[in-house]
Design a protein around this motif. Structure first.
Motif, PDB file in Angstrom:
ATOM      1  N   VAL A   1       0.820  -1.208   0.000  1.00 35.12           N
ATOM      2  CA  VAL A   1       0.000   0.000   0.000  1.00 35.12           C
ATOM      3  C   VAL A   1       0.859   1.266   0.000  1.00 35.12           C
ATOM      4  O   VAL A   1       0.740   2.106  -0.886  1.00 35.12           O
ATOM      5  CB  VAL A   1      -0.994  -0.003   1.189  1.00 35.12           C
TER       6      VAL A   1
ATOM      7  N   PRO B   1       9.370  -0.158   3.690  1.00 31.44           N
ATOM      8  CA  PRO B   1      10.219  -1.352   3.764  1.00 31.44           C
ATOM      9  C   PRO B   1       9.797  -2.272   4.916  1.00 31.44           C
ATOM     10  O   PRO B   1       9.325  -1.791   5.943  1.00 31.44           O
ATOM     11  CB  PRO B   1      11.606  -0.774   4.036  1.00 31.44           C
ATOM     12  N   ARG B   2       9.943  -3.547   4.714  1.00 37.68           N
ATOM     13  CA  ARG B   2       9.618  -4.516   5.773  1.00 37.68           C
ATOM     14  C   ARG B   2      10.734  -5.543   5.886  1.00 37.68           C
ATOM     15  O   ARG B   2      11.409  -5.849   4.894  1.00 37.68           O
ATOM     16  CB  ARG B   2       8.309  -5.249   5.456  1.00 37.68           C
ATOM     17  N   LEU B   3      10.866  -6.075   7.084  1.00 36.37           N
ATOM     18  CA  LEU B   3      11.769  -7.195   7.344  1.00 36.37           C
ATOM     19  C   LEU B   3      10.975  -8.264   8.087  1.00 36.37           C
ATOM     20  O   LEU B   3       9.901  -7.978   8.615  1.00 36.37           O
ATOM     21  CB  LEU B   3      12.944  -6.735   8.220  1.00 36.37           C
ATOM     22  N   PRO B   4      11.494  -9.489   8.150  1.00 35.23           N
ATOM     23  CA  PRO B   4      10.783 -10.538   8.894  1.00 35.23           C
ATOM     24  C   PRO B   4      10.401 -10.056  10.302  1.00 35.23           C
ATOM     25  O   PRO B   4      11.191  -9.394  10.966  1.00 35.23           O
ATOM     26  CB  PRO B   4      11.820 -11.663   8.985  1.00 35.23           C
ATOM     27  N   TYR B   5       9.171 -10.397  10.712  1.00 28.77           N
ATOM     28  CA  TYR B   5       8.674  -9.938  12.010  1.00 28.77           C
ATOM     29  C   TYR B   5       8.485 -11.087  12.997  1.00 28.77           C
ATOM     30  O   TYR B   5       8.856 -10.989  14.150  1.00 28.77           O
ATOM     31  CB  TYR B   5       7.348  -9.201  11.787  1.00 28.77           C
TER      32      TYR B   5
ATOM     33  N   PHE C   1       0.959  -6.824  18.718  1.00 32.31           N
ATOM     34  CA  PHE C   1       1.351  -5.742  19.644  1.00 32.31           C
ATOM     35  C   PHE C   1       1.268  -4.429  18.868  1.00 32.31           C
ATOM     36  O   PHE C   1       2.295  -3.836  18.498  1.00 32.31           O
ATOM     37  CB  PHE C   1       2.778  -6.004  20.140  1.00 32.31           C
TER      38      PHE C   1
ATOM     39  N   TRP D   1       5.369  -0.276  14.866  1.00 35.40           N
ATOM     40  CA  TRP D   1       5.650  -1.722  14.986  1.00 35.40           C
ATOM     41  C   TRP D   1       5.864  -2.421  13.653  1.00 35.40           C
ATOM     42  O   TRP D   1       6.222  -3.579  13.620  1.00 35.40           O
ATOM     43  CB  TRP D   1       4.585  -2.431  15.816  1.00 35.40           C
ATOM     44  N   THR D   2       5.662  -1.671  12.531  1.00 31.70           N
ATOM     45  CA  THR D   2       5.922  -2.305  11.230  1.00 31.70           C
ATOM     46  C   THR D   2       7.334  -1.982  10.710  1.00 31.70           C
ATOM     47  O   THR D   2       7.726  -2.474   9.657  1.00 31.70           O
ATOM     48  CB  THR D   2       4.900  -1.809  10.180  1.00 31.70           C
TER      49      THR D   2
ATOM     50  N   PRO E   1      11.281  -1.907   9.892  1.00 30.55           N
ATOM     51  CA  PRO E   1      12.396  -2.852   9.948  1.00 30.55           C
ATOM     52  C   PRO E   1      13.210  -2.603  11.218  1.00 30.55           C
ATOM     53  O   PRO E   1      13.478  -1.443  11.559  1.00 30.55           O
ATOM     54  CB  PRO E   1      13.212  -2.496   8.696  1.00 30.55           C
TER      55      PRO E   1
ATOM     56  N   VAL F   1      12.024  -3.984  14.071  1.00 24.86           N
ATOM     57  CA  VAL F   1      11.081  -4.470  15.080  1.00 24.86           C
ATOM     58  C   VAL F   1      10.733  -5.914  14.758  1.00 24.86           C
ATOM     59  O   VAL F   1      10.379  -6.232  13.620  1.00 24.86           O
ATOM     60  CB  VAL F   1       9.768  -3.645  15.086  1.00 24.86           C
ATOM     61  N   MET F   2      10.865  -6.769  15.746  1.00 23.46           N
ATOM     62  CA  MET F   2      10.432  -8.158  15.599  1.00 23.46           C
ATOM     63  C   MET F   2       9.753  -8.556  16.891  1.00 23.46           C
ATOM     64  O   MET F   2       9.814  -7.839  17.879  1.00 23.46           O
ATOM     65  CB  MET F   2      11.639  -9.091  15.408  1.00 23.46           C
ATOM     66  N   THR F   3       9.146  -9.726  16.888  1.00 26.77           N
ATOM     67  CA  THR F   3       8.638 -10.220  18.157  1.00 26.77           C
ATOM     68  C   THR F   3       9.821 -10.795  18.949  1.00 26.77           C
ATOM     69  O   THR F   3      10.848 -11.169  18.373  1.00 26.77           O
ATOM     70  CB  THR F   3       7.597 -11.326  17.958  1.00 26.77           C
TER      71      THR F   3
ATOM     72  N   THR G   1      12.447   4.816   8.042  1.00 26.09           N
ATOM     73  CA  THR G   1      12.612   3.601   7.245  1.00 26.09           C
ATOM     74  C   THR G   1      13.164   2.454   8.068  1.00 26.09           C
ATOM     75  O   THR G   1      13.199   1.325   7.623  1.00 26.09           O
ATOM     76  CB  THR G   1      13.560   3.839   6.053  1.00 26.09           C
TER      77      THR G   1
ATOM     78  N   PHE H   1      12.326  -5.704  20.330  1.00 27.83           N
ATOM     79  CA  PHE H   1      11.651  -6.999  20.357  1.00 27.83           C
ATOM     80  C   PHE H   1      10.396  -6.904  21.220  1.00 27.83           C
ATOM     81  O   PHE H   1      10.485  -6.555  22.396  1.00 27.83           O
ATOM     82  CB  PHE H   1      12.590  -8.086  20.889  1.00 27.83           C
ATOM     83  N   LEU H   2       9.253  -7.190  20.626  1.00 31.80           N
ATOM     84  CA  LEU H   2       7.962  -7.027  21.293  1.00 31.80           C
ATOM     85  C   LEU H   2       7.381  -8.375  21.707  1.00 31.80           C
ATOM     86  O   LEU H   2       7.506  -9.360  20.984  1.00 31.80           O
ATOM     87  CB  LEU H   2       6.961  -6.377  20.336  1.00 31.80           C
TER      88      LEU H   2
ATOM     89  N   ARG I   1      -1.231  -5.045   9.351  1.00 28.66           N
ATOM     90  CA  ARG I   1       0.088  -4.818   8.772  1.00 28.66           C
ATOM     91  C   ARG I   1       0.089  -5.022   7.259  1.00 28.66           C
ATOM     92  O   ARG I   1       0.756  -4.287   6.530  1.00 28.66           O
ATOM     93  CB  ARG I   1       1.126  -5.769   9.397  1.00 28.66           C
ATOM     94  N   CYS I   2      -0.666  -6.029   6.778  1.00 28.80           N
ATOM     95  CA  CYS I   2      -0.632  -6.346   5.347  1.00 28.80           C
ATOM     96  C   CYS I   2      -1.228  -5.222   4.512  1.00 28.80           C
ATOM     97  O   CYS I   2      -0.645  -4.777   3.539  1.00 28.80           O
ATOM     98  CB  CYS I   2      -1.405  -7.626   5.066  1.00 28.80           C
ATOM     99  N   GLU I   3      -2.423  -4.780   4.874  1.00 29.49           N
ATOM    100  CA  GLU I   3      -3.131  -3.790   4.067  1.00 29.49           C
ATOM    101  C   GLU I   3      -2.976  -2.380   4.641  1.00 29.49           C
ATOM    102  O   GLU I   3      -3.616  -1.440   4.195  1.00 29.49           O
ATOM    103  CB  GLU I   3      -4.615  -4.162   3.950  1.00 29.49           C
ATOM    104  N   GLU I   4      -2.180  -2.247   5.665  1.00 31.09           N
ATOM    105  CA  GLU I   4      -1.867  -0.957   6.290  1.00 31.09           C
ATOM    106  C   GLU I   4      -3.124  -0.165   6.655  1.00 31.09           C
ATOM    107  O   GLU I   4      -3.291   0.991   6.279  1.00 31.09           O
ATOM    108  CB  GLU I   4      -0.918  -0.166   5.391  1.00 31.09           C
TER     109      GLU I   4
ATOM    110  N   MET J   1      -2.467 -11.264  11.975  1.00 37.62           N
ATOM    111  CA  MET J   1      -1.806 -10.155  12.654  1.00 37.62           C
ATOM    112  C   MET J   1      -2.776  -9.064  13.115  1.00 37.62           C
ATOM    113  O   MET J   1      -2.373  -8.157  13.818  1.00 37.62           O
ATOM    114  CB  MET J   1      -0.762  -9.521  11.718  1.00 37.62           C
TER     115      MET J   1
END
Ligand code: FAD
Ligand code: FES
Lengths: 105, 458
Positions: free
Chosen positions: A46, A50-54, B122, B127-128, B130, B132-134, B234, B256-257, B380-383, B418
């Motif tokens: 959309v 940028p995204r990275l593995p979450y 979370f 949280w989207t 780069p 940030v991870m769980t 970014t 890390f969440l 997260r997918c469709e924002e 998510m």
């Protein structure tokens, strides 16, 4: 910055967005990309963010990349192979959606 | 492949699925086990059979290594095991799967969903990004290839978060800070469950030790965190937070969440068996009897996928479910079924005594489950942002399922995993209705996105 706690015993080389990267043999692909300092695996459909593995467990789909020409692969569910070609996933995931699949019941 | 038939098809090779498979095999059933991971273990025992250095084994600890005691017998038992294979469709008496090397269908008298849990979404600002991870993802990186991030900030609450921070400390990795969001007011909710917790001294001691290790390690520890925002455009640049009294901020590259885990319900939901909202765990779970039978007579559910119980009870519930299936299929007489299950049920009851205390103590603040900031991304997918729920409501959208067509939330590749919980709880927050009343997304097969080629390969 991610790093490996211990050096790997054997490495293989893969191609990430045209760049040769040495990664541990048998490594999980998403893990290897993060450890190699890759800055993004996917561009969100959309806003182009940028995204990275979450999640690293196959539920978030932010790790999607094109692997050996096949788009929409979850890199967190893949193991590396010598010569693997990984491209950033730009734009929408081209999956079959429920609507196009119909009800499989 | 299409005509292959087994008595029992199991989805998931975690403690629940592996234990069920071993029991069923022992009693002579034909069993097939599918897992999309390349090796057995599930989440807790992820890749447990990999050979590791002494140091890494020590970092991951004895509870992790114990997974070999299930995974090795599982691999040795001659069970039909399909690693790296995703089950994308289940139906009465059959399922469809796909893997790198092919795809197929399998006929099965019973299907056991042992699909486990995932970390609770979370949804906070940033949280989207780069970086940030769980926290569970951070632990998976450690388990898979010994990969870590220095100077990371851990945010959230719950035993798993404290375990992972401990594993980092054990590995000698510098942790920038732990921002603990466990609400102090939860102690009131948890107080009435303290007696149960005291009946489980070993769990309690382990938990207390995890927290005291962190507090004595010198890692900056901030408790009572009430709001958090991750900064960056970014990638992650830092974290801002507030504990109800003061604002704080820190610069960092990795966050890390973690705020607990919830059942992975996409498969059971798509199978259309009954689900209900669990108030203590704040999530939907399939309605099951004590043996894991769902409202669909062909589908049984075991482990964390039927409601969070932890690894030990997950393994027990796998065995119990296998026995129930054998009984229902006529492999086990009623008296034998009772004799076999009674001790297992007793062990599980004992193991579960601490659960209500943990659920109550670590239930995240409402605002971390359903954000109050209108700009926070919930899907997260469709924002899709939080404000779109309020907007949809004002336009007459009655609930999560219709919200999908209003905004596309839940229609991306993760199929609502998510955002589902957040959307449900946000609808409840805005309307005052209960989760059971607003309902969940109406999920369908395929439960994981598949390509035409994969379906064509059948
Ligand atoms: C990221 C994470 C880390 C965790 N770490 C710990 C820990 O260190 N210690 C601890 O005590 N607890 C941990 N837990 C809690 C965990 O839920 C355990 O209690 C335990 O793993 C539950 O066992 P299970 O067999 O029910 O499910 P799981 O162990 O989660 O196993 C489910 C399996 O099903 C597979 N699966 C799911 N859907 C499909 C499908 N459609 N097709 C094919 N395969 C599928 C998954 O790949 C997975 O391997 C963790 C949970 C998560 C989410
Ligand atoms: S990192 Fe979430 S699906 Fe791969």
């Amino acid at each position: 910055m991610f790093r490996k706690l211990e050096p790997s015993t054997r490495e293989v080389s893969i191609l990430v967005s045209g760049q040769r990267v040495e990664v541990p043999a048998n490594a999980n692909l998403a893990c290897a990309l993060l450890a190699a300092g890759v800055q993004l695996t996917r561009v969100s459909p959309v806003s182009g963010a940028p995204r990275l593995p979450y999640c690293m467990m196959g539920v978030c789909f932010d790790c999607l990349a094109t692997i050996d020409g096949i788009p929409n692969r979850q890199t967190c569910l893949e193991s590396v192979r010598e010569g693997m070609i990984v491209e950033i996933q730009d734009g929408k995931a081209q999956y079959m959606h429920e609507a196009s699949l119909g009800d499989y019941e | 492949m299409k005509d292959a038939h087994v008595n029992l098809a199991i989805i998931g090779a975690g403690p629940a699925g592996m234990s069920a498979a071993l029991r069923a095999k022992q009693f002579g059933l034909s069993v097939a086990v599918f897992d999309e991971q390349p090796t057995p273990g599930g989440q807790i025992y992820r890749d447990v059979m990999r050979s590791r250095s002494q140091k890494l084994q020590h970092v991951l600890g004895a509870d992790y290594a114990a997974g070999k005691n299930i995974a090795q017998p599982f691999l040795d038992a001659g069970i039909d095991y399909y690693p790296g294979s995703t089950v994308w469709r289940v139906a009465p008496g059959e399922l469809s799967w796909t893997s790198k090397s092919g795809s197929g269908e399998l006929l099965a008298d019973r299907i056991l969903a042992a699909t486990g849990a995932m970390e609770r979404p979370f949804p906070i600002g940033g949280w989207t990004l780069p970086g940030v991870m769980t926290a569970g993802a951070a632990q998976i990186l450690l388990k898979l290839d010994g990969v870590v991030a220095d100077d990371a900030v851990f945010i959230g609450c719950g035993p798993l978060l404290y375990l992972i921070v401990n594993q980092y400390l054990e590995a000698g990795v510098k942790v920038r800070a732990l921002l603990d969001t466990a609400p102090g007011t939860n102690w009131f909710r948890a107080a009435k469950h303290v007696a149960g917790a005291l009946c489980s001294p070993s769990y309690l001691m382990k938990g207390l030790k995890l927290l005291s290790n962190i507090q004595s390690s010198g890692v900056p520890y901030y408790s009572g965190v009430e709001s958090v925002r991750i900064m960056g455009t970014t990638k992650v640049a830092g974290v801002h937070w507030n504990d109800g009294r003061r604002d704080f901020s820190l610069e960092c590259e990795n966050v890390f969440l973690h705020q607990g885990i919830i059942p992975n319900i996409n498969l059971t939901m798509a199978a259309r068996c009954d689900h209900h909202w669990d108030d203590l765990q704040a999530c939907f779970r399939p309605v099951v009897d004590p043996f894991g039978r769902t409202s669909c007579d062909w589908l049984v559910c075991a482990g964390d996928g039927a409601g969070i119980v932890g690894a030990r009870s997950a393994a027990l519930s796998g065995e119990i479910a296998a026995l129930a299936i054998m009984h229902d299929l006529g492999f086990l007489k009623a008296a034998d079924f009772r004799r076999e299950t009674v001790p297992l049920l007793r062990l599980r009851r004992k193991d579960q005594r601490i659960r209500p205390f943990l659920d109550a103590r670590y239930l995240p603040l409402a605002r971390f489950r359903s954000p109050t900031d209108p700009q926070v991304t919930i899907c997260r997918c469709e924002e899709v942002r939080r404000e779109e729920i309020s907007r949809a409501l004002s336009e007459g959208c009655p609930g999560p399922n219709q919200f999908k067509s209003f905004t596309r939330a839940g229609m991306g590749p993760c199929q609502g995993r998510m955002c589902g919980n957040t959307v449900v709880e946000s609808f409840c927050a805005d309307t005052g209705s209960s989760p059971d009343a607003v309902g969940y997304y109406r999920l369908r097969m395929p439960v994981k996105p598949v390509t035409i080629a994969e379906i064509g390969g059948l």
